[in-house]
Scaffold this motif. Sequence first.
Motif, PDB file in Angstrom:
ATOM      1  N   ALA A 207      11.293 -40.386   6.577  1.00  0.00           N
ATOM      2  CA  ALA A 207      10.776 -39.602   7.699  1.00  0.00           C
ATOM      3  C   ALA A 207      11.869 -39.155   8.670  1.00  0.00           C
ATOM      4  N   ALA A 208      12.833 -40.040   8.948  1.00  0.00           N
ATOM      5  CA  ALA A 208      13.854 -39.696   9.944  1.00  0.00           C
ATOM      6  C   ALA A 208      14.673 -38.493   9.473  1.00  0.00           C
ATOM      7  N   ALA A 209      15.113 -38.519   8.193  1.00  0.00           N
ATOM      8  CA  ALA A 209      15.917 -37.417   7.665  1.00  0.00           C
ATOM      9  C   ALA A 209      15.088 -36.126   7.625  1.00  0.00           C
ATOM     10  N   ASP A 210      13.828 -36.243   7.218  1.00  0.00           N
ATOM     11  CA  ASP A 210      12.969 -35.054   7.160  1.00  0.00           C
ATOM     12  C   ASP A 210      12.804 -34.434   8.545  1.00  0.00           C
ATOM     13  N   MET A 211      12.572 -35.279   9.530  1.00  0.00           N
ATOM     14  CA  MET A 211      12.327 -34.749  10.860  1.00  0.00           C
ATOM     15  C   MET A 211      13.608 -34.222  11.494  1.00  0.00           C
ATOM     16  N   ARG A 212      14.751 -34.801  11.123  1.00  0.00           N
ATOM     17  CA  ARG A 212      16.027 -34.260  11.620  1.00  0.00           C
ATOM     18  C   ARG A 212      16.191 -32.826  11.124  1.00  0.00           C
ATOM     19  N   GLU A 213      15.811 -32.614   9.854  1.00  0.00           N
ATOM     20  CA  GLU A 213      15.925 -31.275   9.282  1.00  0.00           C
ATOM     21  C   GLU A 213      14.999 -30.286  10.014  1.00  0.00           C
ATOM     22  N   VAL A 214      13.777 -30.714  10.286  1.00  0.00           N
ATOM     23  CA  VAL A 214      12.838 -29.857  11.027  1.00  0.00           C
ATOM     24  C   VAL A 214      13.422 -29.514  12.403  1.00  0.00           C
ATOM     25  N   ALA A 215      13.939 -30.530  13.076  1.00  0.00           N
ATOM     26  CA  ALA A 215      14.488 -30.336  14.423  1.00  0.00           C
ATOM     27  C   ALA A 215      15.662 -29.355  14.405  1.00  0.00           C
ATOM     28  N   GLU A 216      16.504 -29.469  13.368  1.00  0.00           N
ATOM     29  CA  GLU A 216      17.662 -28.569  13.278  1.00  0.00           C
ATOM     30  C   GLU A 216      17.219 -27.143  13.011  1.00  0.00           C
ATOM     31  N   LYS A 217      16.269 -26.992  12.071  1.00  0.00           N
ATOM     32  CA  LYS A 217      15.773 -25.647  11.743  1.00  0.00           C
ATOM     33  C   LYS A 217      15.198 -24.951  12.962  1.00  0.00           C
TER      34      LYS A 217
END
Length: 223
Positions: A207-217
Motif C-alpha cells: 500500500a505505501a509504495a502504491d500510494m506514493r505513486e498516486v501522490a507523485e502522479k
Amino acid sequence: MKKANLIMLGAPGSGKGTRAVALCEVLGIAQVSTGDLFRNNIKEGTELGKLAKSYINKGELVPDGVTAAMVKDRLSKPDTAGGFILDGFPRTLAQAEMLDKILAELGEEISYALYLDVPDAEIIRRISGRMICSECQAPYHREFNPPKSEGICDKCGGKLFTRDDDKPETVKKRLEVFRSTTLPLADFYGARGILVKIPPELSERGAAADMREVAEKLGLCAR
Ligand code: ADP
Ligand code: ZN
C-alpha cells in the motif's frame, strides 16, 4: 505541487482505510476516519457513541448533522492544517455540501476525491476475514494482510477483533446504502473535475509504495 486535502471514496471493505493510512504516512498528513471516530466514542461510552451505535449496528448511516458536526470539530484541530485525508466522509450529497461549507469557513478546499471501484463479490470476500486493532484501529485481513502473530497488532501489540457491523446481514445493508446514497458522490466530484480513480487492487509492492505513486502522479506535496 498541490496541498493534500483528500477524500477517499469507496464501498465498505473496499480497502479505503488501508489506503488512507498509507497515504497519511507517505505524505505526513492527518487521517480523519469517521468510522474510527464513532468507534472511539462507542468505546468511551460518550453520548455521541451511544447515539451512533444504534445506527451503526443496523448498517445504517448516522444522521448527517451529527456526523458533520463531529468532522467540523476534527478539522478544526491544528494537525489537519498541513493536509488531511477524509476516510468515510462525506457519504451523502448533503454531507458533501456540508463539507464544502466547513472547508470554506476554514479557508480550505478539497484537492482530489480518490475513488476505489471494487465489485460487490470482491467486497464480500474482503470483509469476511477483516479484523481491526482494538487499540490503534490498524486494519488487518486473515488472508490478504495477516498480522505477524495471530490476533495481535503488529504496530502496537493490541488485540485484534472483528467489528459487529461486519456480520454478513449488516454488510449487505451497508453495500445497499453505499450504492444508493454514497456512489452518487463520484459524479458530484467528477463534475467538479477532481475525481481520481485509483487501482482497486494492491500491487505486490504494498500500500505505501502504491500510494506514493498516486501522490507523485497527482503532484501532492508532503508536509
Ligand atoms: P466501512 O467503510 O467499512 O463501512 P466505516 O468504519 O467507515 O466502515 O463506517 C462504519 C459505520 O459508521 C457506517 O456503516 C456508518 O453507520 C457509520 N458512519 C461512518 N461514516 C459515516 C458518515 N460519513 N455518515 C454517516 N454514518 C457514518
Ligand atoms: Zn494496534
